[in-house]
Design an enzyme around this catalytic site. Structure first.
Site, PDB file in Angstrom:
ATOM      1  N   GLU A 209      89.831  30.524  54.026  1.00 61.91           N
ATOM      2  CA  GLU A 209      90.465  30.553  55.710  1.00 61.91           C
ATOM      3  C   GLU A 209      89.947  29.156  55.894  1.00 61.91           C
ATOM      4  O   GLU A 209      88.938  28.315  55.677  1.00 61.91           O
ATOM      5  CB  GLU A 209      90.626  31.574  56.126  1.00 61.91           C
ATOM      6  CG  GLU A 209      91.161  31.846  55.525  1.00 61.91           C
ATOM      7  CD  GLU A 209      91.357  33.604  56.571  1.00 61.91           C
ATOM      8  OE1 GLU A 209      90.694  33.324  57.565  1.00 61.91           O
ATOM      9  OE2 GLU A 209      91.938  34.891  56.281  1.00 61.91           O
ATOM     10  N   HIS A 248      82.566  21.166  74.007  1.00 62.62           N
ATOM     11  CA  HIS A 248      82.898  20.713  72.994  1.00 62.62           C
ATOM     12  C   HIS A 248      82.179  20.853  71.904  1.00 62.62           C
ATOM     13  O   HIS A 248      81.896  19.882  71.003  1.00 62.62           O
ATOM     14  CB  HIS A 248      82.475  18.795  73.117  1.00 62.62           C
ATOM     15  CG  HIS A 248      83.675  18.589  73.946  1.00 62.62           C
ATOM     16  ND1 HIS A 248      85.093  18.048  73.485  1.00 62.62           N
ATOM     17  CD2 HIS A 248      83.754  18.353  75.090  1.00 62.62           C
ATOM     18  CE1 HIS A 248      85.655  17.050  74.250  1.00 62.62           C
ATOM     19  NE2 HIS A 248      84.957  17.627  75.483  1.00 62.62           N
TER      20      HIS A 248
END
Lengths: 296, 409
Positions: A209, A248
Site C-alpha cells: 500500500e 512537516h
C-alpha cells in the site's frame, strides 16, 4: 516444506475464551490447525472447545509444547500479550489485534528482538499454509494448496489475490499478512526472504500500500539476491490523495519512496512484474511462470 | 512532500497550538504564554492581561486552526496597541484562512491565541531553531530532528541545506539520555545559560512526547530570547488516536469543528469514509481492497468519489448508511460495491444491500455489485432475482468492465 507454520505447529490462542478468540479458534480447528489450547488469565484449569485453558503462556508452553501463538487480546493489553508469548519461548507470535498504541509496540518489538521469536503483525490477517495450518482470520477455503507464496499488508486484498492465484490454477503455499501498522514485527522484505528460501514456493505475490518504504526495501533485496523466483507486485492507493497534515517533520524522516508511483517504479527497476490493476494478479503470475512476456 | 496519508487520519488526533502548548507547559517546557479568545472583545481583555503580566503593549494574534503555514495566509499578526488588537482580531476571527496545508476553500477561524511578544530586545540577539519529535517507522524508534535554521519551512531546509539538519535517535531500551541533550545544545551553537536551558528544553519536550503518546511534536520556532531563555513559540502536536483510552484529558481536547461533518457522521456509524473529487462512489470491506477498488475505478475510465471501508459487519443497516453517505455527494454517477466475503457471508451482505435499496426508495444512479468469497453464487442470485436495477459480478475484472460500460451510457 512451508514457512512459519505447518501441520506440526502446536498453536495456542491468547484471549481464547473471548468472543473473537472463540470464533476464530473454532474456524482454525475446522481448517485442521493443531490448536493445543489457549490462555485466559484467571480461567486456567478449565476447558474450552475441548482444549485446556491456561493462566499464563508459560504454563501452556510447558504443558503442551506449543510453539506458535495467535493473539486476540484487546488493544490495551495486546503488546503485553506479545511480550508474554516471546518470553515463554513461543517461536512464532501472530497478533491479530488492531489499534495497539505505537508506544506499546515500540517496546514490544524491542523485546521480541531480544528473544528467539518472530512476530507477525499486529493488525494483520495472520498466516496460512494451505491445507496444513491456518493461524489467522482469513477464509480458509480460498487458499487452495499450490506453489505461490503471498506477502501482503492488507486483509481482504490478500484474499482477493489468493482467490485469483487459485483460479489461475496455481494455488498457494503460504500466505503471510504482515499488517499495516507503523510498527510491525516482520517486514515485507523478511517475509519475502522466507518464501524465497522455501523450496515449494515457485513464485511470490507481493501486495503493498502507499506509505512507508517496506516494498522498496523488499524490491531492492530481491534484486540484490538475484531475482531467484518471479515476483508479481501490486501497490494499492495509486488514486489515493495525499493527506494534509499539520507538521512537516514526516517528510524528513520518511522517504520520497512512499507514493504508489515511486514504489511501483522501484519495484519495476528491481525486476518485479508490477500490475496496475488488482484484477490481473493471478493471470499475470500464470503468464510469468509460463515464461510469457508480460506488459501490465 | 507529506508522507502521512489520509488513511491514517482516523488514528491520529490533531491539537491546536494553544492545546499543545498547554501540554508542553505541564511537562516543564517554557512556552510563549498566551490566552485564547473567540471574540475581539475577549482578545482585548487578553491583551490587557498580558500587559500586566509581561509589561509590553505588543501582542501576537494567532489563528487557531489545524493547519500549518498560518502566517502565510494572514492568520498571524503583530498588534502594537489595543486598537490594533481589536482591528486585527476582528479580521482574523471568522475568516476563512487559506494556507498551503488547508483545502483551497480554507478553514474557518473560530478562535485566536493572543500571545506575549517574545522578540523583545536585550543583552544578546534572538535566535530561532527548529525541533521535532516523531517516530522513525523504518527503524521502529523515536527520533528528535533539529536545526539551527528555525522559523522556516523545514522541508525547504532539508532540500537546500540538508547538512544543517541533525537527527538524534532515541534507544527505546534507555530513553533519551543527558549526553544526547548536551549534544543537541552544542550542535545548536549555544553556551552559558542558553546551553543549560536548551538541554532542559530537549529533555522535557521528549518527556512530553513520550508521556502523552504523541505521534508528533513539532516546535518551529524554538526561540533563544535576548535574555537567553529557550521557549516554544509554536506547537504542532498530533496524538496517537489508539492511545486515547488512557488519556481522557487529551481526548477531551478533540475539536470536531475542525473535521468534515460527513466524515464524523460516517465514523460514528463505524464507517471509514473520505470524500474525494471523482464521479464513481465505492463501498468496500477492508482498507487495502478499498484503495485497490479506487484504483480499478480509475483504470475503468472513472474517478473515485470516495474511500469507504464498511469494516467487518456489512449488515443492512450499515450498507444503507453507507449508501446514504455516498449519495450526499451529487457528483456521484455510479456506485461500485466490492465485498470480499471471508468470515462475512456474501448472501447476507446481498440481502443487506437489497433491504437497504428497498428502504431507500429510488436510487437514481446505477449500482454495480461485486460479491466474492463465501456463498458468492447464492449472493449473485439474490441480487439478480431482486428485480432491482443493479448490475452484479463475481470476478473483479467483470466489475471493472461494468463500471466502464455504465460510464459510457
Amino acid at each position: 516444506m512451508s514457512v512459519l507454520v505447518n501441520k506440526n505447529s502446536k498453536v495456542i490462542v491468547q484471549g481464547f475464551t473471548g468472543s473473537e478468540g472463540t470464533f476464530h479458534a473454532e474456524q482454525m480447528i475446522a481448517y485442521g490447525t493443531n490448536v493445543v489450547g489457549g490462555v485466559t488469565p484467571g480461567k486456567g484449569g478449565s476447558s474450552h472447545l475441548e482444549r485446556p485453558v491456561f493462566n499464563t503462556v508459560l504454563d501452556a508452553v510447558q504443558k503442551t509444547g506449543a510453539d506458535v501463538s495467535i493473539i486476540f487480546v484487546p488493544a490495551g493489553f495486546a503488546a503485553d500479550a506479545i511480550m508474554e508469548a516471546a518470553d515463554a519461548g513461543i517461536k512464532v507470535v501472530v497478533c491479530i489485534t488492531e489499534g495497539i498504541p505505537v508506544k506499546d509496540m515500540i517496546s514490544a518489538k524491542e523485546f521480541v528482538k531480544s528473544k528467539n521469536c518472530r512476530l507477525i503483525g499486529p493488525n494483520c490477517p495472520g498466516i496460512i499454509t494451505a491445507d496444513e495450518a491456518k493461524v489467522g482470520i482469513m477464509p480458509g477455503f480460498v487458499f487452495k494448496k499450490g506453489k505461490i507464496g503471498i506477502v501482503s499488508k492488507s486483509g481482504t486484498l490478500t484474499y482477493e489475490a489468493a482467490d485469483q492465484i487459485v483460479k489461475a490454477g496455481l494455488g498457494v503455499t503460504t500466505a503471510i499478512g504482515i499488517g499495516g501498522d507503523p510498527i510491525i514485527g516482520t517486514t515485507t522484505k523478511e517475509a519475502v526472504e522466507l518464501l524465497m528460501n522455501d523450496p515449494e514456493t515457485e513464485g511470490i505475490v507481493m501486495i503493498g500500500e502507499i506509505g512507508g518504504s517496506l516494498e522498496a526495501e523488499a524490491a531492492r533485496w530481491i534484486k540484490e539476491n538475484g531475482n531467484k523466483k518471479p515476483v508479481v507486485g501490486f501497490i494499492a492507493g495509486q488514486t489515493a490523495p495525499k493527506g494534509r497534515t499539520m507538521g512537516h517533520a514526516g517528510a524528513i524522516v520518511g522517504g520520497k519512496d512512499d507514493t504508489a508511483e515511486a514504489k511501483m517504479a522501484i519495484m519495476r527497476e528491481c525486476g518485479i512484474h508490477v500490475v496496475e490493476s488488482p484484477a490481473i494478479i493471478g493471470k499475470t503470475m500464470a503468464a510469468v511462470l509460463k515464461g510469457e512476456k508480460v506488459t501490465a | 512532500m507529506e508522507i502521512i496519508y489520509f488513511l491514517q487520519k482516523a488514528i491520529i488526533m490533531n491539537l491546536h497550538e494553544y492545546q499543545g502548548k498547554q501540554i508542553l507547559k505541564s511537562f516543564g517546557v517554557t512556552i510563549q504564554e498566551g490566552i485564547v479568545a473567540d471574540t475581539p472583545e475577549k482578545a482585548i481583555e487578553a491583551a490587557k492581561e498580558l500587559k500586566v503580566k509581561y509589561g509590553s503593549d505588543f501582542v501576537v494574534i494567532k489563528a487557531q486552526i489545524h493547519a500549518g503555514g498560518r502566517g502565510k495566509g494572514g492568520g498571524v499578526k503583530l498588534a502594537k496597541n489595543l486598537d490594533e488588537v481589536k482591528e486585527k482580531a476582528s479580521a482574523i476571527i471568522g475568516m476563512n484562512l487559506v494556507t498551503p496545508q488547508t483545502k483551497k476553500e480554507g478553514k474557518k477561524v473560530n478562535k485566536v491565541l493572543i500571545t506575549q511578544d517574545v522578540y523583545y530586545p536585550g543583552e544578546s540577539p534572538t535566535k530561532e531553531f527548529y525541533m521535532s519529535v516523531l517516530l522513525d517507522r523504518s527503524k521502529g524508534h523515536n527520533v528528535i530532528i533539529y536545526t539551527t535554521e528555525g522559523g522556516m519551512d523545514i522541508e525547504e531546509v532539508a532540500e537546500k541545506t540538508p547538512h544543517l539538519i541533525w537527527k538524534e535517535e532515541v534507544d527505546p531500551k534507555v530513553g533519551l539520555r543527558d549526553y544526547q541533550c548536551r549534544k543537541i545544545a552544542f550542535n545548536l551553537g549555544l553556551s552559558g545559560n542558553a546551553f543549560k536551558e536548551m538541554t532542559k528544553f530537549a529533555a522535557n519536550l521528549y518527556k512530553a512526547y513520550d508521556s502523552c503518546d504523541a505521534s508528533l511534536f513539532e516546535i518551529n520556532p524554538v526561540l533563544k530570547t535576548s535574555d537567553n531563555k529557550i521557549i516554544a513559540v509554536d506547537a504542532k502536536v498530533t496524538l496517537d488516536g489508539n492511545s486515547l483510552f488512557r488519556h481522557a484529558d487529551y481526548e477531551a481536547m478533540r475539536d470536531l469543528s475542525e473535521e468534515d461533518p460527513i466524515e464524523v457522521e460516517a465514523g460514528n456509524a463505524g464507517l471509514n469514509y473520505v470524500k474525494l473529487d471523482g464521479n464513481v462512489g465505492c463501498m468496500v470491506n477492508g482498507a487495502g481492497l478499498a484503495m485497490a477498488t479506487m484504483d480499478i475505478i480509475k483504470l475503468s475510465g472513472g474517478d473515485p468519489a470516495n474511500f469507504l471501508d464498511v469494516g467487518g459487519t456489512a449488515n443492512a443497516e450499515r450498507v444503507e448508511k453507507a449508501f446514504r453517505i455516498i449519495l450526499q455527494d451529487k457528483n456521484v454517477k455510479a456506485i461500485l460495491v466490492n465485498i470480499f466475503g471471508g468470515i462475512v457471508r456474501c448472501d447476507r451482505v446481498a440481502q443487506g444491500i437489497v433491504d437497504a435499496y428497498k428502504n431507500m426508495g429510488n436510487i437514481e444512479v446505477p449500482i454495480i455489485i461485486r460479491l466474492q468469497g463465501t456463498n458468492a453464487i447464492e449472493a449473485k442470485k439474490i441480487i439478480d432475482d431482486s428485480g432491482l436495477k443493479v448490475f452484479s459480478a463475481i470476478q473483479l475484472q467483470d466489475a471493472a468492465d461494468l463500471v466502464a460500460k455504465v460510464l459510457k451510457n
